[in-house]
Scaffold this active site. Structure first.
Site, PDB file in Angstrom:
ATOM      1  N   ASN A   1       0.810  -1.221   0.000  1.00  0.00           N
ATOM      2  CA  ASN A   1       0.000   0.000   0.000  1.00  0.00           C
ATOM      3  C   ASN A   1       0.842   1.269   0.000  1.00  0.00           C
ATOM      4  O   ASN A   1       1.764   1.410   0.813  1.00  0.00           O
ATOM      5  CB  ASN A   1      -0.923  -0.032   1.213  1.00  0.00           C
ATOM      6  CG  ASN A   1      -1.660  -1.355   1.295  1.00  0.00           C
ATOM      7  OD1 ASN A   1      -2.380  -1.729   0.399  1.00  0.00           O
ATOM      8  ND2 ASN A   1      -1.440  -2.081   2.387  1.00  0.00           N
TER       9      ASN A   1
ATOM     10  N   ARG B   1      -0.192  -5.688   9.123  1.00  0.00           N
ATOM     11  CA  ARG B   1      -1.550  -5.384   8.676  1.00  0.00           C
ATOM     12  C   ARG B   1      -1.563  -5.399   7.158  1.00  0.00           C
ATOM     13  O   ARG B   1      -0.718  -4.768   6.522  1.00  0.00           O
ATOM     14  CB  ARG B   1      -2.011  -4.020   9.205  1.00  0.00           C
ATOM     15  CG  ARG B   1      -2.074  -3.935  10.711  1.00  0.00           C
ATOM     16  CD  ARG B   1      -2.514  -2.568  11.194  1.00  0.00           C
ATOM     17  NE  ARG B   1      -1.473  -1.565  11.031  1.00  0.00           N
ATOM     18  CZ  ARG B   1      -1.592  -0.299  11.442  1.00  0.00           C
ATOM     19  NH1 ARG B   1      -2.707   0.113  12.012  1.00  0.00           N
ATOM     20  NH2 ARG B   1      -0.616   0.548  11.266  1.00  0.00           N
ATOM     21  N   CYS B   2      -2.512  -6.098   6.573  1.00  0.00           N
ATOM     22  CA  CYS B   2      -2.541  -6.164   5.111  1.00  0.00           C
ATOM     23  C   CYS B   2      -2.773  -4.791   4.500  1.00  0.00           C
ATOM     24  O   CYS B   2      -2.433  -4.563   3.343  1.00  0.00           O
ATOM     25  CB  CYS B   2      -3.601  -7.160   4.640  1.00  0.00           C
ATOM     26  SG  CYS B   2      -5.261  -6.831   5.249  1.00  0.00           S
ATOM     27  N   THR B   3      -3.338  -3.866   5.275  1.00  0.00           N
ATOM     28  CA  THR B   3      -3.567  -2.509   4.785  1.00  0.00           C
ATOM     29  C   THR B   3      -2.466  -1.538   5.227  1.00  0.00           C
ATOM     30  O   THR B   3      -2.583  -0.331   5.017  1.00  0.00           O
ATOM     31  CB  THR B   3      -4.927  -1.983   5.284  1.00  0.00           C
ATOM     32  OG1 THR B   3      -4.997  -2.123   6.711  1.00  0.00           O
ATOM     33  CG2 THR B   3      -6.071  -2.749   4.644  1.00  0.00           C
TER      34      THR B   3
END
Length: 478
Positions: free
Chosen positions: A249, A277-279
């Site tokens: 991101n 965190r994937c985000t």
């Protein structure tokens, strides 16, 4: 903690046991868990199928009451469960408690969705007819979740599935199964009928295929490569699939940004929760005029973080959750340095009062968008800076990675913010706020290969957890 599998309303021993250890203190055992054998996974799927007719016809008010009770009990137990979560996953205690609160909020929200989700009535182009569109449960849901949010992720999948009348088999990560077992205990305590929710613990490689083949729908969160395998398997059995996968991101920082705010949201997005965190933010795309000041301030912030034991009150960043991820992080740093990235902060293991998987927040500079470190997810406290000339170049670099989960921009210009919002190919866009930090009542998800299928969370979850049925009714012409 002693943990078993929960199948058809009963706790069951597994074929073997395994142990988890505290990533903050490798000398401390956290739990001993029973691993489900393949035949037990199959039994769980069969139990969910048997329970489906009764649960889909279950009184709506009673279903609402059950989900609300789960949320209330999670909230009441937030400190106990949060402490277990922090000991087993490595989040700080505040983060562990906060995740438990989020899990409670998911159940409370979906308790309302039981009664809120509407059907449709349409007039017909034929006289004497009308049309009813109803929404029915998709069926038995296989939910497969990772270790980084070991309670919140299962909760928003399970709560939504149950709210819309589905039955569930949950397989949490074997690295951090404790919080999911605590959730199963609460679901049992509130009186959920047997077989409506089932939990199997163990290796996804031995249980995943069985679950996907026997399910009507599979909701998977994890790595992109594993997600592709799940999708291929689901296609073979025509199982409905929802995949939430990896991210790389970007946060764009323009010359007109509030520097203090930009540094704060950059640091939060990259390093809080140990970057797991994937985000989370892994790419800082910074306009030339603000680049040097931003980098200097951000590097100082990285060096100032207190990395330590998750339960220590002054810890800001806990350990990496698993040894495998810790080793991957250090290998990622070595690879970035080998391809020419300049290490400005962190990138090393650090010591604390106990033996653990501690890693310093890491910042690279002097990178460009095509480098490996800017194209592949690290899933650790690692971020790199890319210098650009203007907004157009920033947008091109931000979109220059195939992963499209979350993106962000720091700017005082509404015009620039709107231009970025429209141009970003990510599924979520954050303006003057971290790329991570999501809310449970709105859609979550990214564009392929960061995601596939219907979005998670909020009312959008109904698209995945229900199937529409259109009925044409000839009621006659008066």
């Amino acid at each position: 903690m002693q943990g078993e599998n929960y199948i058809d309303g009963r706790w069951r021993h597994g074929a073997s046991t395994f142990e988890t250890r505290n990533p903050s203190d490798l000398d401390e055992a956290v739990g001993i868990y029973h691993k489900a054998a393949p035949e037990e996974v199959a039994e769980a799927m069969a139990a969910a199928h048997r329970a489906l007719p009764g649960w889909r016809a279950f009184n709506a008010q009673l279903r609402t009451d059950l989900l609300r009770a789960v949320g209330d009990r999670l909230m009441a137990s937030r400190e106990e469960i949060g402490r277990l979560l922090s000991r087993e996953e490595g989040k700080t205690l505040a983060e562990g408690i906060g995740e438990t609160i989020r899990a409670a909020q998911c159940f409370q929200y979906y308790s309302g969705e039981v009664l809120r989700h509407p059907g449709q009535w349409h007039g017909s182009i034929r006289d004497g007819h009308n049309i009813i569109v109803s929404y029915e449960p998709v069926g038995v849901v296989a939910a497969i979740t990772p270790w980084n949010f070991p309670l919140a992720l299962p909760s928003w999948k399970v709560a939504a599935a149950l709210a819309y009348g589905n039955t569930v088999v949950l397989k949490p990560s074997s690295a951090v199964p404790g919080p999911a077992i605590m959730l199963a205990r609460i679901l049992e305590e509130v009186g959920l009928p047997g077989g409506v929710f089932n939990l199997v613990v163990g290796d996804g490689r031995s249980s995943g295929d069985i679950m996907v083949d026997a399910a009507d729908a599979v909701s998977f969160t994890g790595g992109t490569n594993t997600g592709r395998s799940v999708m291929i398997r689901a296609a073979q059995s025509m199982t409905k699939a929802q995949l939430e996968l990896g991210g790389k991101n970007p946060l764009v920082v323009l010359d007109d940004a509030d520097l203090d705010l930009a540094v704060d949201i950059a640091a939060d997005g990259a390093w809080i929760q140990t970057g797991q965190r994937c985000t989370g933010t892994e790419r800082f795309i910074v306009q030339r005029g603000i680049h040097d000041a931003f980098v200097e301030r951000l590097a100082a912030k990285a060096r100032a973080y207190k990395v330590g034991h998750a339960l220590d009150p002054d810890t800001q960043i806990g350990p990496v959750a698993t040894k495998a991820q810790f080793d991957d992080n250090l290998a990622f740093v070595a690879a970035a340095r080998a391809e020419g990235a300049e290490l400005l902060a962190g990138g090393i293991a650090v010591e604390a009062r106990t033996r653990g998987h501690y890693m310093a927040p890491t910042l690279f500079v002097g990178t460009h968008g095509e480098m490996h470190c800017n194209q592949h997810e690290s899933f650790g406290p690692i971020a790199a800076v890319i210098e650009v000339a203007d907004l157009d170049e920033a947008i091109a670099v931000a979109n220059g990675c195939e992963l499209g989960l979350s993106s962000g921009i720091a700017t005082r210009s509404l015009k620039h913010a709107e231009a970025f919002r429209r141009a970003s190919r990510a599924g979520m866009v954050m303006i003057n706020t971290p790329t991570a930090g999501l809310e449970y009542h709105v859609p979550l998800g990214g564009r392929a290969p960061s995601g596939f299928g219907a979005r998670e969370t909020g009312a959008a979850a109904a698209e995945f957890f229900t199937e529409s049925k259109t009925a044409y009714v000839n009621h006659g012409v008066k």
